[in-house]
Design an enzyme around this catalytic site. Sequence first.
Site, PDB file in Angstrom:
ATOM      1  N   SER A  36      69.438  30.461  52.655  1.00  0.00           N
ATOM      2  CA  SER A  36      68.572  29.514  51.948  1.00  0.00           C
ATOM      3  C   SER A  36      67.785  28.699  52.955  1.00  0.00           C
ATOM      4  O   SER A  36      68.235  28.482  54.091  1.00  0.00           O
ATOM      5  CB  SER A  36      69.423  28.563  51.098  1.00  0.00           C
ATOM      6  OG  SER A  36      68.642  27.515  50.548  1.00  0.00           O
ATOM      7  N   TYR A  73      76.204  22.120  52.078  1.00  0.00           N
ATOM      8  CA  TYR A  73      75.447  23.317  51.687  1.00  0.00           C
ATOM      9  C   TYR A  73      74.658  23.848  52.879  1.00  0.00           C
ATOM     10  O   TYR A  73      74.660  25.058  53.155  1.00  0.00           O
ATOM     11  CB  TYR A  73      74.509  22.977  50.525  1.00  0.00           C
ATOM     12  CG  TYR A  73      73.712  24.157  50.019  1.00  0.00           C
ATOM     13  CD1 TYR A  73      74.341  25.248  49.426  1.00  0.00           C
ATOM     14  CD2 TYR A  73      72.318  24.169  50.106  1.00  0.00           C
ATOM     15  CE1 TYR A  73      73.606  26.325  48.943  1.00  0.00           C
ATOM     16  CE2 TYR A  73      71.579  25.244  49.628  1.00  0.00           C
ATOM     17  CZ  TYR A  73      72.230  26.319  49.051  1.00  0.00           C
ATOM     18  OH  TYR A  73      71.505  27.390  48.581  1.00  0.00           O
TER      19      TYR A  73
END
Length: 322
Positions: free
Chosen positions: A157, A183
């Site tokens: 990501s 994350y």
Amino acid sequence: MSQTFGATSTTDDVLAGIDLSGKRVLVTGVSAGLGVETARALAAHGAQVVGAVRDLAKAEAATAVVREQAANGGGLDLIELDLASLASVRAAADALVADGRPFDLVIANAGVMATPLGKTADGFETQFGTNHLGHFVFVNRIAGLIAPGGRFVAVASSGHRFSDVDLDDPNFDRTPYTPFEAYGRSKTANVLFAVEFDRRHRDRGVRATALHPGGINTELGRHMGQDALDALVEQINADLATEGKPPFAWKTIPQGAATSVWAGMVASADEVGGRYCENCHVSEVTDGLISPVSEGVRSYALDPDNARALWAKSEEMVGERF
């Protein structure tokens, strides 16, 4: 390549005219969103897809479209895999190894995002343990099944921009926890895993790459309330404006899954091997840009020394050498 694809290209665009009959592909996380679309597109072009999922009942319902659109000998089988449990990871991998059939492509697509502070079954911080360590053990245990000429694709990501890995405190034992820093660490780990996997396997003709699928409004954001999501988009748009760029736009799910099938089946191996891709092309290193959705990859995510250090730390954490 004779055709150029971009941010609005879909899975069907990038696979147009490509026959995947005889190809065998494993995709994790095919019970929703990008995973279902990735499996659908591959099976529709003739690939035999193995979908690894935590909830088999949920996946059976969600993947009806995959079976309906499978063509040219394509199809879908499901296996159980809970990435937050190394016992489940090892059992799933052992079953595949015992079966012995090779894969042409493995896509590590499953993941969680911005979860509250928590631990996996093995005591790892939830996002690092699920997104990275679960896949690290699973993919390494089945690495021998990836056929020469095959590939491993890690769905990372642009969120890797939030943080480099912290190998001194991977479980936030001493560091204050924030959901997006965790994350970011896990997504940087996804990229670094692909970098080191590529280095270790390319001599036998197996390549690895990582990618950002784009911003897609899927189940991945289920741990964020709408107010938090709106605030994040507002901040992203402010950063983009500072960079002189237009506002953020969500991708559709077929657009979001396009880079996975492009990197796995369409792009040349030498083009993508050991690299980071987005919008169906290889990204450049951009350490200066502010926004987490601007194109580009942070240098720390491609650093080979960082990748080797993460590999060693990951082996230490899971108690297994590869």
